[in-house]
Design an enzyme around this catalytic site. Structure first.
Site, PDB file in Angstrom:
ATOM      1  N   LYS A  47       0.859  -1.179   0.000  1.00  0.00           N
ATOM      2  CA  LYS A  47       0.000   0.000   0.000  1.00  0.00           C
ATOM      3  C   LYS A  47       0.901   1.236   0.000  1.00  0.00           C
ATOM      4  CE  LYS A  47      -3.887   1.980   2.670  1.00  0.00           C
ATOM      5  NZ  LYS A  47      -4.770   1.789   3.848  1.00  0.00           N
TER       6      LYS A  47
ATOM      7  N   SER B 260      -9.757   1.840   2.891  1.00  0.00           N
ATOM      8  CA  SER B 260      -8.896   2.610   2.038  1.00  0.00           C
ATOM      9  C   SER B 260      -7.850   1.800   1.288  1.00  0.00           C
ATOM     10  CB  SER B 260      -8.183   3.667   2.891  1.00  0.00           C
ATOM     11  OG  SER B 260      -7.322   3.047   3.830  1.00  0.00           O
TER      12      SER B 260
ATOM     13  N   SER C  57      -9.980  -0.562   7.086  1.00  0.00           N
ATOM     14  CA  SER C  57      -9.429  -0.454   5.734  1.00  0.00           C
ATOM     15  C   SER C  57      -8.706  -1.669   5.187  1.00  0.00           C
ATOM     16  CB  SER C  57      -8.484   0.737   5.645  1.00  0.00           C
ATOM     17  OG  SER C  57      -9.242   1.914   5.521  1.00  0.00           O
TER      18      SER C  57
HETATM   19  N1  GLN Z   1     -13.205   4.127   6.346  1.00  0.00           N
HETATM   20  C1  GLN Z   1     -12.613   4.584   7.568  1.00  0.00           C
HETATM   21  C2  GLN Z   1     -12.224   6.031   7.425  1.00  0.00           C
HETATM   22  O1  GLN Z   1     -12.545   6.589   6.439  1.00  0.00           O
HETATM   23  C3  GLN Z   1     -11.453   3.727   7.939  1.00  0.00           C
HETATM   24  C4  GLN Z   1     -10.241   4.025   7.160  1.00  0.00           C
HETATM   25  C5  GLN Z   1      -9.075   3.182   7.530  1.00  0.00           C
HETATM   26  O2  GLN Z   1      -9.221   2.134   8.161  1.00  0.00           O
HETATM   27  N2  GLN Z   1      -7.899   3.659   7.162  1.00  0.00           N
HETATM   28  O3  GLN Z   1     -11.613   6.612   8.261  1.00  0.00           O
END
Ligand code: GLN
Length: 486
Positions: A78, A153, A177
């Site tokens: 990532k 994400s 995410s």
């Molecule tokens: N969807 C969540 C957010 O927008 C979690 C994101 C994540 O786990 N990095 O913060």
């Protein structure tokens, strides 16, 4: 066997027995990335030369009889993990010129295990999002249906592994995410216990929640990669100094007698019927393997989304204050003075969702609202923690769906942040409590994958991996490929 039909563990075995060379395998995946890039947008950077150099080194090690189960196996990181000499953009314009000067611990350890770097995957900007639509590099598409989101994400990592452009990839999970995109693309996604994996060199979003993990084809692959990346790191003061178990060896643990708590709050309103049916079928499968199913209630869990959306923005507003146009990253042109430099650099460098979070976070931390929001959220966080502690005094693991619905259409929720935030309703609790959790594919709903989530007490990764592995020995959901990428 075509390399993309093999799991990471199988590739490792094939490399060891000289069924193919690491250079051949790397070329195979680089070709697939090349052919499909336009359709998926899963990668920000493809490191073809680096991959071939890593692969040659791995082949030499294997020829000398050296290396381990992951030597010569490709991986994608990532784009939140710093990679020495390689663009590390975090999906943001702010870092679109940032060549990291060092490797994150996760990168360093997987390189030391002999893994071959294919490239850096697309992601929501600064890991803020649930659909991979906030990236400066454009949205990622779901390999199962190009009109759907892959989740976020870590959407680039998920799409890459689901389409078998890489056998396995790293991700990070602050509120879901890893697990959420794993569920929406048919993968096994593991978020380890907070502190199990070093955060050194991982671009910070919300430091008390962020944790690195794996998006894999199977529990076995997740076990191998977690084993290689976990462990104490003196450069991360929150990394825990506890020995790393042999996760792969723990896969054979029997499910018989396992006490599974079914989280009542996860099966209420908002859960799509098809997703619920797939999860119930999986739970029946565990019962058939000899597990005991117990109904449990975590009454404060429904507060996890509002709690998270105070705590995470607060921490992000602090972490992202470092992007000031002075030390690294984007800088506006011809600043008039220091304030102009800050304002325009940050105005230009950050996207809308990141700005929304910084503003929310700054507000909840402000002198007048700190007690009402931030302090309150921290108290509720403790209550959620207590709920989990109580549940784990009765059961060994908790199970439920990973997401309320299968993958949704691109653009469907971008205009409504609250609806977008509700995608993480089942995943955020584990982050707030620092618990490990895994999502394993458990069915297809109208041709789209859905996931079963298993949450365990701190440092119970072996138990989670063992349960997921037992389920995967009995089923083939994790073996299904998106038809276009078979
Ligand atoms: N969807 C969540 C957010 O927008 C979690 C994101 C994540 O786990 N990095 O913060």
């Amino acid at each position: 066997m075509n390399p993309h039909h093999a799991t990471a563990a199988e590739l490792g075995r094939g490399l060891k027995s000289r069924q193919y060379s690491s250079v051949e395998v790397a070329r195979w995946f680089l070709d697939r990335i090349h052919e499909t890039h336009g359709a998926l947008n899963a990668f920000v950077t493809v490191t073809a030369e680096r991959a071939l150099a890593d692969a040659r080194r791995a082949d030499a090690m294997i020829a000398r009889g050296e290396g381990g189960p992951l030597t010569g196996v490709p991986v994608a990181h990532k784009d939140i993990f710093c990679t020495d000499g390689i663009l590390t953009s975090c999906g943001s314009r702010m870092l679109a010129n940032f060549i990291a000067p060092y490797d994150a611990t996760v990168v360093e350890r997987l390189t030391a295990a002999g893994m071959v770097l294919l490239g850096k995957t697309n992601m929501d900007e600064f890991a803020m999002g649930s659909s991979n639509e906030t990236s400066h590099y454009g949205p990622v598409r779901n390999p199962w249906d190009g009109s759907k989101v892959p989740g976020g994400s870590s959407g680039g990592s998920a799409a890459a592994v689901a389409a078998r452009l890489a056998p396995v990839a790293t991700g990070t999970d602050t509120g879901g995410s890893i697990r959420q995109p794993a569920a929406l693309t048919g993968l096994t996604g593991l978020k380890p216990t907070y502190g199990r994996v070093s955060r050194y060199g991982m671009v910070a979003f919300a430091s008390s929640l962020d944790q690195a993990g794996v998006l894999a084809q199977s529990a076995e692959d997740a076990a191998l990669v977690l084993g290689a990346m976990a462990g104490f790191d003196p450069r991360d003061s929150t990394s825990v100094d506890a020995p790393v178990p042999d996760y792969a060896a723990a896969l054979g643990r029997p499910v018989k007698g396992l006490r599974i708590g079914i989280i009542r709050e996860f099966f209420g309103e908002g859960l799509d019927a098809g997703t619920g049916a797939a999860v119930h079928a999986a739970l029946d499968g565990f019962r058939a393997m000899g597990a005991e199913l117990v109904d449990v209630s975590l009454p404060n869990l429904p507060l996890s989304v509002p709690t998270y959306y105070v705590v995470a923005p607060a921490e992000c507003s602090s972490n992202l204050s470092r992007y000031d146009g002075v030390r690294f990253g984007h800088r506006c042109r011809d600043p008039r003075d220091l304030m102009d430099l800050y304002r325009r650099t940050r105005g230009e460098g950050f996207g809308a969702e990141v700005k929304r979070r910084i503003m929310t976070g700054t507000y909840v931390l402000s002198a007048g609202y700190y007690d009402a929001y931030y302090l309150k959220a921290q108290k509720v966080r403790s209550l959620i923690n207590d709920d989990f502690r109580r549940a784990f005094s009765q059961v060994d693991v908790l199970m439920g769906p990973t997401t309320p619905t299968p993958a949704f259409d691109l653009g469907a929720k971008t205009g409504d942040p609250i609806t977008m935030y509700l995608n993480d309703i089942y995943t955020i609790g584990a982050n707030l409590a620092g618990l490990p959790a895994i999502s394993a594919p458990c069915g297809l709903v109208d041709g789209l994958p859905v996931g079963l989530q298993i949450i365990g007490p701190h440092f119970s990764e072996e138990r989670l991996l063992g349960a997921a592995h037992a389920w995967q020995r009995d089923t083939d959901w994790h073996r299904r490929l998106p038809p276009l990428y078979a």
